[in-house]
Design an enzyme around this catalytic site. Structure first.
Site, short mmCIF file in Angstrom:
data_model
loop_
_atom_site.label_atom_id
_atom_site.label_comp_id
_atom_site.label_asym_id
_atom_site.label_seq_id
_atom_site.Cartn_x
_atom_site.Cartn_y
_atom_site.Cartn_z
N HIS A 110 -11.79 1.36 2.66
CA HIS A 110 -11.18 1.90 1.65
C HIS A 110 -12.24 2.26 0.50
CE1 HIS A 110 -6.86 1.41 2.60
NE2 HIS A 110 -7.67 1.98 3.80
N ASP A 138 -12.89 6.34 6.44
CA ASP A 138 -11.61 5.34 6.65
C ASP A 138 -11.25 5.54 7.95
OD1 ASP A 138 -9.60 3.45 6.09
OD2 ASP A 138 -8.57 4.90 4.99
N TRP A 183 0.77 -1.10 0.24
CA TRP A 183 -0.23 0.07 -0.10
C TRP A 183 0.99 1.17 0.09
CZ3 TRP A 183 -0.26 3.94 3.64
CH2 TRP A 183 -1.26 5.03 3.37
N GLU A 203 -3.06 -2.89 -2.42
CA GLU A 203 -4.11 -2.42 -1.66
C GLU A 203 -4.36 -1.09 -2.36
OE1 GLU A 203 -3.56 -2.32 2.47
OE2 GLU A 203 -5.46 -1.38 2.84
N LYS A 254 -7.01 2.58 -2.28
CA LYS A 254 -8.03 3.28 -1.44
C LYS A 254 -8.43 4.51 -2.35
CE LYS A 254 -5.76 5.83 2.17
NZ LYS A 254 -5.43 5.65 3.64
N ASP A 295 -6.97 -4.57 9.95
CA ASP A 295 -6.47 -3.42 9.74
C ASP A 295 -7.06 -2.16 10.79
OD1 ASP A 295 -4.61 -1.45 9.01
OD2 ASP A 295 -5.45 -1.28 7.10
N ASP A 327 -10.68 3.22 10.42
CA ASP A 327 -9.63 2.32 11.21
C ASP A 327 -10.07 1.99 12.76
OD1 ASP A 327 -7.81 1.47 9.07
OD2 ASP A 327 -7.29 3.75 9.29
N HIS A 358 -8.45 -6.83 4.22
CA HIS A 358 -8.34 -6.02 5.16
C HIS A 358 -9.36 -5.93 6.21
CE1 HIS A 358 -3.97 -4.13 4.99
NE2 HIS A 358 -4.03 -5.32 5.13
N ASP A 391 -9.83 -3.44 1.59
CA ASP A 391 -9.57 -3.06 2.76
C ASP A 391 -11.19 -2.41 3.08
OD1 ASP A 391 -7.60 -1.37 5.17
OD2 ASP A 391 -9.99 -0.86 4.79
C1 RNT Z 1 -3.76 2.40 4.77
C2 RNT Z 1 -3.98 0.96 4.54
C3 RNT Z 1 -2.81 0.28 4.90
C4 RNT Z 1 -2.30 0.44 6.38
C5 RNT Z 1 -1.39 -0.31 6.96
C6 RNT Z 1 -0.72 0.05 8.24
O1 RNT Z 1 -4.90 3.28 4.15
O2 RNT Z 1 -5.08 0.50 4.89
O3 RNT Z 1 -3.08 -1.18 5.04
O4 RNT Z 1 -3.25 0.82 7.18
O5 RNT Z 1 -0.50 -0.97 5.90
ZN ZN Z 2 -5.42 -1.77 5.10
#
Ligand code: RNT
Ligand code: ZN
Length: 424
Positions: free
Chosen positions: A266, A298, A189, A230, A232, A331, A300, A290, A263
């Site tokens: 994302h 986003d 990523w 990955e 986003k 994640d 997390d 993820h 993810d």
């Molecule tokens: C970032 C991505 C990625 C990170 C990690 C730390 O938007 O989601 O996967 O969160 O690699």
């Molecule tokens: Zn991620």
């Protein structure tokens, strides 16, 4: 009745209730035991890594808020915290590392010069505990990424540096795969993107494509290494255009035989990753998820047992019958709660979502759908929400030797008192 006897009595009744729907609870638990989740090591230290520098996330577009005490400050503490979390989750799982968690004996090794030996501490630890590792090159939190561009940078020196980092990380991940006797998933990523509307989107994407081709120019056996990419939709500082978009990586992965990583945070908030799984698996050999919880964006957050997590688990179970095409990773990064508890809550939520999925009378539902009996399909789907899945879960925890109910939280509180609170 002892608590254990009560759990077993409830399980017997639950098994009987499920069998009336044609669902074999023992079979579901056998399959659940085969599901491995890769624990995001970066939750343990708020995505700081071991390279020193307080401003770890600068320029990454990632945010980790909160100041809960007890953040892991080095590999020993991080491994101890991971072990604690893993001891409270049923089943055998994996640990997901980032390149910035290299152990460089106090010195600093440039990221383009990282080698497998910088991760031998992790590999020895994983072998000792029968864990498998996954890996991620770290394209953020570094002077060479402060411009917000890495593999798609206009500057050939910056691009070259990060290409070398990408190549170095594949070698490290392949060595992890060799040592653990099963593939290491190496997920890429990058933060690259534009705050304001760019003109030459195509140029940036062409540069990214060329950089990726140089990173992946060496074939490495899939029994050692699985490469994934990955995308986003946007990040802080890349609101107008992310170079590595979903379409870009989906195209790249299909053209080059790579995996993509979806993810769950994302995409546009009304888009559902659960709906994408069957589409991707129709064409790709493998897929990485993820699992995260995007609260309005986003964000997390730690995954909880919500509709979308359950829907993702159902799609994986329905579409990946062999159970080996979808890799699961979490994640998130939340520094407002106990970090060990965050891993445990996330993992136990993901596993409960998979248990629900495995306890689904899928054939019956498919039959109703094929007969266009959508009324029956809706009625059964609603009725399933009343099924005693909690009794099956408790039995699984008991049988796996991990605490049932809130018992795990007592363990985390004790660990916090005895270990985490002393880290000042
Ligand atoms: C970032 C991505 C990625 C990170 C990690 C730390 O938007 O989601 O996967 O969160 O690699
Ligand atoms: Zn991620």
């Amino acid at each position: 009745m002892s608590p254990e006897d009560r759990i077993e009595a409830a399980y017997r009744m639950a098994a009987e209730t499920y069998s009336r729907l044609g669902v074999d609870t023992n079979r579901a638990l056998e399959r659940l035991a085969g599901i491995a989740i890769s624990l995001n090591c970066w939750q343990g230290d708020d995505v700081r890594g071991f390279e020193a520098g307080e401003d770890a996330l600068a320029g990454s577009g990632l945010e980790c808020t909160g100041d809960y005490p007890g953040r892991a400050r080095n590999a020993i503490e991080l491994r101890s915290d991971l072990r604690k979390a893993l001891s409270l989750v049923p089943g055998g799982h994996r640990v997901n590392l980032h390149a910035m968690y290299a152990e460089t004996a106090g010195g600093r090794e440039e990221r383009n010069r990282l080698r497998p030996e910088h991760f031998s501490g992790w590999m020895d630890w994983a072998a000792e505990h029968g864990l498998a590792l996954d890996f991620n090159p770290t394209f953020f939190a570094h002077p060479m990424s402060v411009s917000g561009f890495t593999l798609s940078s206009i500057d050939p020196e910056i691009r070259g540096y990060w290409i070398e980092h990408g190549r170095a990380c594949r070698k490290i991940a392949a060595e992890m795969g060799r040592r653990q006797g099963r593939p290491c998933v190496n997920n890429l990523w990058i933060p690259d993107g534009f705050k304001d509307t760019p003109v030459d989107r195509a140029g940036a994407r062409r540069r990214l494509r060329d950089s990726l081709d140089r990173i992946y120019d060496q074939d490495i056996d899939h029994s050692l290494l699985l490469d994934s990419l990955e995308s986003k939709l946007f990040g802080i500082g890349s609101e107008s255009c992310v170079v590595g978009s979903h379409e870009f990586y989906l195209g790249y992965a299909m053209a080059r035989g790579k995996m993509i990583c979806l993810d769950t945070g994302h995409f546009h908030p009304t888009e559902r990753v659960s709906d994408k799984i069957s589409s991707v698996l129709e064409f790709a050999d493998g897929l990485l998820l993820h699992l995260s919880r995007p609260v309005r964006w986003d964000s997390d957050h730690v995954p909880v047992l919500d509709d979308e997590l359950t829907a993702c688990a159902r799609e994986v179970v329905r579409c990946d019958r062999s159970g080996d095409r979808v890799s699961l990773a979490m994640d998130f990064f939340d520094a407002t709660i106990n970090r060990v508890a965050a891993w445990v809550i996330g993992s136990r939520s993901v596993l409960r979502a998979f248990l629900l999925a495995l306890l689904e009378p899928t054939e019956q539902l498919v039959k109703l759908e094929k007969e266009a009996d959508y009324t029956g399909r809706l009625a059964l789907a609603e009725e399933l929400k009343n099924m005693p899945f909690g009794a099956v879960w408790d039995h699984y925890c008991l049988r796996s030797g991990v605490p049932t109910g809130m018992g795990w939280m007592e363990e985390v509180r004790r660990y916090e008192r005895e270990v985490l609170r002393n880290r000042t």
